[in-house]
Design an enzyme around this catalytic site. Structure first.
Site, PDB file in Angstrom:
ATOM      1  N   GLU A   1      -4.116  11.531  -1.055  1.00 28.37           N
ATOM      2  CA  GLU A   1      -4.747  12.847  -1.275  1.00 28.37           C
ATOM      3  C   GLU A   1      -5.615  13.304  -0.098  1.00 28.37           C
ATOM      4  O   GLU A   1      -6.096  14.443  -0.082  1.00 28.37           O
ATOM      5  CB  GLU A   1      -5.610  12.814  -2.541  1.00 28.37           C
TER       6      GLU A   1
ATOM      7  N   HIS B   1       5.362   1.753  -1.147  1.00 30.28           N
ATOM      8  CA  HIS B   1       4.256   2.682  -1.280  1.00 30.28           C
ATOM      9  C   HIS B   1       3.371   2.676  -0.042  1.00 30.28           C
ATOM     10  O   HIS B   1       2.937   3.716   0.428  1.00 30.28           O
ATOM     11  CB  HIS B   1       3.398   2.334  -2.508  1.00 30.28           C
TER      12      HIS B   1
ATOM     13  N   ARG C   1     -11.800  -5.160   9.330  1.00 29.00           N
ATOM     14  CA  ARG C   1     -11.784  -3.824   9.943  1.00 29.00           C
ATOM     15  C   ARG C   1     -12.791  -2.853   9.324  1.00 29.00           C
ATOM     16  O   ARG C   1     -12.927  -1.724   9.781  1.00 29.00           O
ATOM     17  CB  ARG C   1     -10.366  -3.233   9.841  1.00 29.00           C
TER      18      ARG C   1
HETATM   19  N1  RBF Z   1      -4.444   4.455  -2.293  1.00 32.96           N
HETATM   20  C1  RBF Z   1      -5.176   3.916  -1.296  1.00 32.96           C
HETATM   21  O1  RBF Z   1      -6.070   4.577  -0.758  1.00 32.96           O
HETATM   22  N2  RBF Z   1      -4.922   2.632  -0.875  1.00 32.96           N
HETATM   23  C2  RBF Z   1      -3.931   1.844  -1.402  1.00 32.96           C
HETATM   24  O2  RBF Z   1      -3.775   0.691  -0.978  1.00 32.96           O
HETATM   25  C3  RBF Z   1      -3.131   2.403  -2.433  1.00 32.96           C
HETATM   26  N3  RBF Z   1      -2.110   1.679  -2.965  1.00 32.96           N
HETATM   27  C4  RBF Z   1      -1.345   2.248  -3.920  1.00 32.96           C
HETATM   28  C5  RBF Z   1      -0.255   1.523  -4.466  1.00 32.96           C
HETATM   29  C6  RBF Z   1       0.522   2.085  -5.426  1.00 32.96           C
HETATM   30  C7  RBF Z   1       1.674   1.294  -5.978  1.00 32.96           C
HETATM   31  C8  RBF Z   1       0.250   3.414  -5.902  1.00 32.96           C
HETATM   32  C9  RBF Z   1       1.121   4.073  -6.953  1.00 32.96           C
HETATM   33  C10 RBF Z   1      -0.796   4.124  -5.376  1.00 32.96           C
HETATM   34  C11 RBF Z   1      -1.623   3.562  -4.394  1.00 32.96           C
HETATM   35  N4  RBF Z   1      -2.705   4.280  -3.868  1.00 32.96           N
HETATM   36  C12 RBF Z   1      -3.432   3.732  -2.864  1.00 32.96           C
HETATM   37  C13 RBF Z   1      -3.123   5.584  -4.450  1.00 32.96           C
HETATM   38  C14 RBF Z   1      -2.484   6.785  -3.769  1.00 32.96           C
HETATM   39  O3  RBF Z   1      -3.122   7.003  -2.509  1.00 32.96           O
HETATM   40  C15 RBF Z   1      -2.683   8.042  -4.646  1.00 32.96           C
HETATM   41  O4  RBF Z   1      -4.057   8.244  -4.891  1.00 32.96           O
HETATM   42  C16 RBF Z   1      -1.967   7.941  -5.974  1.00 32.96           C
HETATM   43  O5  RBF Z   1      -0.631   7.602  -5.805  1.00 32.96           O
HETATM   44  C17 RBF Z   1      -2.068   9.277  -6.768  1.00 32.96           C
HETATM   45  O6  RBF Z   1      -1.451  10.327  -6.064  1.00 32.96           O
END
Ligand code: RBF
Length: 157
Positions: free
Chosen positions: A60, A90, A129
């Site tokens: 987002e 992902h 990091r």
């Molecule tokens: N958002 C992050 O900021 N870091 C992550 O490591 C991360 N891993 C995700 C893994 C999966 C399987 C999913 C479905 C989402 C992940 N998201 C992560 C959230 C993603 O950025 C977002 O907020 C959501 O998918 C809702 O649109």
């Protein structure tokens, strides 16, 4: 004849900054956010010139950056978040979209956006990091944002 050098200085004084921070992987992202704020303050910026915008996850971040840049109320934006490779598809998808999305926001709006999103293989790397062994990427990104904010203003003179 002397050559012309143009660069942005590292003074945050008088500049306004936005920081877009994801909520995912909070323990690391909070450290990145604090690092970014700290960098701005230490370079002469003030708290009232910093706007922090929260988004659910890194995916987002670009849209929030775009809307913030479009307000023209900030001289630069710092994006902070933490992506940890868990589900490979992902991770690759979000990381790719994120970097490309932020570049597009910069080109579209002309407002510099700095990349302070940690992409890590595991928690240990993410920790390194976000303030441990490998510095704080939020701090570094904020420094880049300060330099770019000043550079863009100079190029418009
Ligand atoms: N958002 C992050 O900021 N870091 C992550 O490591 C991360 N891993 C995700 C893994 C999966 C399987 C999913 C479905 C989402 C992940 N998201 C992560 C959230 C993603 O950025 C977002 O907020 C959501 O998918 C809702 O649109």
């Amino acid at each position: 004849m002397s050559l012309t050098r143009i660069e942005g200085n590292l003074s945050a004084s008088g500049r306004k900054f936005g920081i877009v921070a994801a909520r995912w992987n909070e323990i690391f992202t909070e450290r990145l956010l604090q690092g970014a704020i700290d960098a701005i303050l230490r370079h002469g910026g003030t708290e009232d010139a910093i706007t922090v915008v929260r988004v659910p996850g890194s995916f987002e971040i670009p849209l929030a950056c775009r809307e913030l840049c479009k307000t023209r109320k900030v001289d630069a934006v710092v994006a902070v978040g933490t992506l940890i490779r868990g589900d490979t598809s992902h991770y690759e998808l979000i990381a790719g979209e994120l970097a490309g999305g932020l570049q597009r926001v910069m080109f579209e709006t002309g407002v510099p956006v700095a990349f302070g999103v940690v992409t890590a293989e595991n928690m240990e790397q993410a920790m390194a990091r976000s303030g441990a062994k490998a510095g704080n990427k939020g701090w570094e990104a904020a420094q880049a944002a300060i330099e770019m904010a000043n550079l863009v203003l100079r190029l418009k003179e």
